[in-house]
Design a protein around this motif. Structure first.
Motif, PDB file in Angstrom:
ATOM      1  N   ALA A  43       0.833  -1.207   0.000  1.00 36.64           N
ATOM      2  CA  ALA A  43       0.000   0.000   0.000  1.00 36.64           C
ATOM      3  C   ALA A  43       0.869   1.259   0.000  1.00 36.64           C
ATOM      4  O   ALA A  43       0.567   2.234  -0.703  1.00 36.64           O
ATOM      5  CB  ALA A  43      -0.928  -0.012   1.217  1.00 36.64           C
ATOM      6  N   VAL A  44       1.958   1.248   0.776  1.00 33.45           N
ATOM      7  CA  VAL A  44       2.895   2.381   0.787  1.00 33.45           C
ATOM      8  C   VAL A  44       3.517   2.555  -0.596  1.00 33.45           C
ATOM      9  O   VAL A  44       3.559   3.659  -1.146  1.00 33.45           O
ATOM     10  CB  VAL A  44       3.990   2.167   1.855  1.00 33.45           C
ATOM     11  CG1 VAL A  44       5.131   3.171   1.666  1.00 33.45           C
ATOM     12  CG2 VAL A  44       3.402   2.296   3.256  1.00 33.45           C
ATOM     13  N   ALA A  45       3.993   1.450  -1.170  1.00 31.45           N
ATOM     14  CA  ALA A  45       4.595   1.522  -2.506  1.00 31.45           C
ATOM     15  C   ALA A  45       3.594   2.042  -3.533  1.00 31.45           C
ATOM     16  O   ALA A  45       3.941   2.817  -4.433  1.00 31.45           O
ATOM     17  CB  ALA A  45       5.114   0.144  -2.915  1.00 31.45           C
ATOM     18  N   GLY A  46       2.346   1.640  -3.382  1.00 34.86           N
ATOM     19  CA  GLY A  46       1.311   2.095  -4.303  1.00 34.86           C
ATOM     20  C   GLY A  46       1.083   3.596  -4.234  1.00 34.86           C
ATOM     21  O   GLY A  46       0.791   4.225  -5.253  1.00 34.86           O
ATOM     22  N   LYS A  47       1.230   4.171  -3.041  1.00 35.01           N
ATOM     23  CA  LYS A  47       1.088   5.618  -2.904  1.00 35.01           C
ATOM     24  C   LYS A  47       2.155   6.359  -3.710  1.00 35.01           C
ATOM     25  O   LYS A  47       1.947   7.479  -4.163  1.00 35.01           O
ATOM     26  CB  LYS A  47       1.183   6.030  -1.431  1.00 35.01           C
ATOM     27  CG  LYS A  47      -0.073   5.780  -0.636  1.00 35.01           C
ATOM     28  CD  LYS A  47      -1.216   6.672  -1.103  1.00 35.01           C
ATOM     29  CE  LYS A  47      -2.492   6.435  -0.332  1.00 35.01           C
ATOM     30  NZ  LYS A  47      -3.630   7.224  -0.869  1.00 35.01           N
ATOM     31  N   PHE A  48       3.298   5.747  -3.884  1.00 32.58           N
ATOM     32  CA  PHE A  48       4.382   6.362  -4.658  1.00 32.58           C
ATOM     33  C   PHE A  48       4.251   6.088  -6.151  1.00 32.58           C
ATOM     34  O   PHE A  48       4.983   6.675  -6.954  1.00 32.58           O
ATOM     35  CB  PHE A  48       5.744   5.830  -4.196  1.00 32.58           C
ATOM     36  CG  PHE A  48       6.033   6.052  -2.739  1.00 32.58           C
ATOM     37  CD1 PHE A  48       5.635   7.206  -2.100  1.00 32.58           C
ATOM     38  CD2 PHE A  48       6.729   5.088  -2.012  1.00 32.58           C
ATOM     39  CE1 PHE A  48       5.903   7.411  -0.755  1.00 32.58           C
ATOM     40  CE2 PHE A  48       7.008   5.286  -0.661  1.00 32.58           C
ATOM     41  CZ  PHE A  48       6.595   6.449  -0.033  1.00 32.58           C
ATOM     42  N   GLY A  49       3.365   5.173  -6.518  1.00 27.00           N
ATOM     43  CA  GLY A  49       3.176   4.843  -7.924  1.00 27.00           C
ATOM     44  C   GLY A  49       3.880   3.578  -8.369  1.00 27.00           C
ATOM     45  O   GLY A  49       3.913   3.283  -9.567  1.00 27.00           O
ATOM     46  N   TYR A  50       4.401   2.787  -7.417  1.00 27.17           N
ATOM     47  CA  TYR A  50       5.040   1.517  -7.786  1.00 27.17           C
ATOM     48  C   TYR A  50       3.975   0.438  -7.973  1.00 27.17           C
ATOM     49  O   TYR A  50       3.005   0.365  -7.220  1.00 27.17           O
ATOM     50  CB  TYR A  50       6.020   1.053  -6.707  1.00 27.17           C
ATOM     51  CG  TYR A  50       7.247   1.906  -6.554  1.00 27.17           C
ATOM     52  CD1 TYR A  50       8.362   1.705  -7.364  1.00 27.17           C
ATOM     53  CD2 TYR A  50       7.295   2.916  -5.598  1.00 27.17           C
ATOM     54  CE1 TYR A  50       9.493   2.491  -7.233  1.00 27.17           C
ATOM     55  CE2 TYR A  50       8.423   3.711  -5.455  1.00 27.17           C
ATOM     56  CZ  TYR A  50       9.518   3.493  -6.271  1.00 27.17           C
ATOM     57  OH  TYR A  50      10.636   4.283  -6.137  1.00 27.17           O
ATOM     58  N   THR A  51       4.187  -0.429  -8.949  1.00 20.06           N
ATOM     59  CA  THR A  51       3.346  -1.610  -9.107  1.00 20.06           C
ATOM     60  C   THR A  51       3.919  -2.731  -8.245  1.00 20.06           C
ATOM     61  O   THR A  51       5.045  -2.634  -7.739  1.00 20.06           O
ATOM     62  CB  THR A  51       3.319  -2.067 -10.570  1.00 20.06           C
ATOM     63  OG1 THR A  51       4.642  -2.506 -10.947  1.00 20.06           O
ATOM     64  CG2 THR A  51       2.880  -0.933 -11.489  1.00 20.06           C
ATOM     65  N   GLY A  52       3.159  -3.792  -8.092  1.00 18.83           N
ATOM     66  CA  GLY A  52       3.638  -4.924  -7.299  1.00 18.83           C
ATOM     67  C   GLY A  52       4.933  -5.502  -7.830  1.00 18.83           C
ATOM     68  O   GLY A  52       5.800  -5.940  -7.064  1.00 18.83           O
ATOM     69  N   ASP A  53       5.096  -5.501  -9.142  1.00 18.91           N
ATOM     70  CA  ASP A  53       6.311  -6.046  -9.760  1.00 18.91           C
ATOM     71  C   ASP A  53       7.534  -5.166  -9.520  1.00 18.91           C
ATOM     72  O   ASP A  53       8.665  -5.602  -9.760  1.00 18.91           O
ATOM     73  CB  ASP A  53       6.109  -6.215 -11.273  1.00 18.91           C
ATOM     74  CG  ASP A  53       5.117  -7.320 -11.595  1.00 18.91           C
ATOM     75  OD1 ASP A  53       4.878  -8.179 -10.717  1.00 18.91           O
ATOM     76  OD2 ASP A  53       4.565  -7.321 -12.710  1.00 18.91           O
ATOM     77  N   GLU A  54       7.296  -3.930  -9.065  1.00 17.16           N
ATOM     78  CA  GLU A  54       8.409  -3.007  -8.827  1.00 17.16           C
ATOM     79  C   GLU A  54       8.779  -2.934  -7.342  1.00 17.16           C
ATOM     80  O   GLU A  54       9.539  -2.070  -6.930  1.00 17.16           O
ATOM     81  CB  GLU A  54       8.045  -1.618  -9.351  1.00 17.16           C
ATOM     82  CG  GLU A  54       7.903  -1.590 -10.866  1.00 17.16           C
ATOM     83  CD  GLU A  54       7.290  -0.299 -11.373  1.00 17.16           C
ATOM     84  OE1 GLU A  54       7.602   0.080 -12.538  1.00 17.16           O
ATOM     85  OE2 GLU A  54       6.504   0.335 -10.635  1.00 17.16           O
ATOM     86  N   VAL A  55       8.247  -3.872  -6.568  1.00 19.46           N
ATOM     87  CA  VAL A  55       8.599  -3.984  -5.146  1.00 19.46           C
ATOM     88  C   VAL A  55       9.526  -5.177  -4.969  1.00 19.46           C
ATOM     89  O   VAL A  55       9.244  -6.280  -5.452  1.00 19.46           O
ATOM     90  CB  VAL A  55       7.339  -4.158  -4.268  1.00 19.46           C
ATOM     91  CG1 VAL A  55       7.730  -4.489  -2.832  1.00 19.46           C
ATOM     92  CG2 VAL A  55       6.483  -2.894  -4.315  1.00 19.46           C
TER      93      VAL A  55
END
Length: 287
Positions: free
Chosen positions: A85-97
């Protein structure tokens, strides 16, 4: 004709002239960084370890309800879901985590990190702040005692009854601090992980283990005949809070805190608590 200086300008000129030997004396004060925003905290603006990738760290192994199946990348469990959810706030997709495993103590040690941010149920303390940064808190927690049926701890209802028991805790955690803070308690056994402490409890080497409340509920559910003893009372006004750990003075800290605050404001944190931490608060407080 030269313009006349006002008193303020004349004073500033005198200060600078008389302190030429110390040039920093007249340096302008450091500018306050602008507040985090969606634009300033966007994926391509963040100084991460790998461009276009956000690296989270966590311990190994990790346990429910924080992570499910010791697999952070599946997004199952409170902290795993929070990371995405934090990564999503920055605009990262799941594959970019990206995930890395870091022992609990190593994550809190001073120096360079192999992660951008770390979620391993880290309680925010002033001592730890000297070595690492913390995000805004994402959860208030209490410490609890868990045991198995038939243990001397099974019938405990008061702090006084707890004092003569053999307790186990994970090393360098606030569970250790909470257990050892009980006046008159016998020395506690320290283990590298909560899993090691759980095994010791199952074998009867200790009478009970101390962990944060959600972890204690999970341990009670995983053990044969596991049961909750109760919560340790918190000191008045002393609320224990969990935060995401980052390297000291990380350029990401303000944005990670911004993301936590956004997730709080839009209800995401409450939904994650409801899904993964529904048992929290259903344990008596030891008196």
């Amino acid at each position: 004709m030269m313009p006349t200086m006002g008193n303020g300008a004349r004073f500033a000129a005198v200060v600078c002239v008389t302190t030429l030997a110390a040039p920093m004396a007249c340096a302008a004060p450091a500018a306050t960084p602008p507040p985090p925003t969606a634009q300033r905290c966007a994926r391509d603006a963040l100084e991460t370890q790998y461009r276009g990738i956000f690296t989270f760290g966590t311990d190994q192994p990790v346990y429910p309800p924080w992570y499910i199946g010791d697999n952070p990348s599946n997004g199952e469990g409170f902290e795993a879901a929070l990371a995405y959810a934090v990564a999503g706030k920055f605009g990262y997709t799941g594959d970019e985590v990206r995930w890395v495993r870091v022992p609990f103590n190593a994550a809190l040690a001073p120096g360079p990190k192999t992660f951008d941010a770390n979620l391993s149920e880290f309680s925010i303390t002033e001592q730890r702040k000297a070595a690492v940064d913390f995000s805004a808190p994402y959860l208030d927690v209490t410490q609890a005692v868990v045991t198995v049926k038939g243990s001397p701890a099974a019938g405990v209802r008061t702090i006084e009854e707890l004092k003569s028991l053999r307790l186990g805790v994970q090393v360098s955690t606030t569970s250790y601090t909470a257990a050892t803070a009980v006046d008159g308690i016998v020395p506690v056994e320290v283990y590298e992980t909560n899993g090691d402490a759980k095994l010791a409890l199952d074998k009867g080497e200790i009478d009970a283990l101390v962990a944060d409340l959600p972890t204690a509920f999970a341990v009670a559910g995983e053990l044969s005949d596991g049961m909750m003893v109760g919560q340790l009372p918190a000191a008045a006004g002393d609320v224990e809070q969990l935060g995401i750990v980052l390297a000291k003075d990380s350029p990401l800290t303000r944005c990670v805190s911004w993301a936590i605050e956004e997730l709080q404001a839009d209800g995401t944190l409450d939904r994650l608590k409801q899904r993964w931490l529904t048992d929290a608060g259903r344990a008596p407080v030891l008196t």
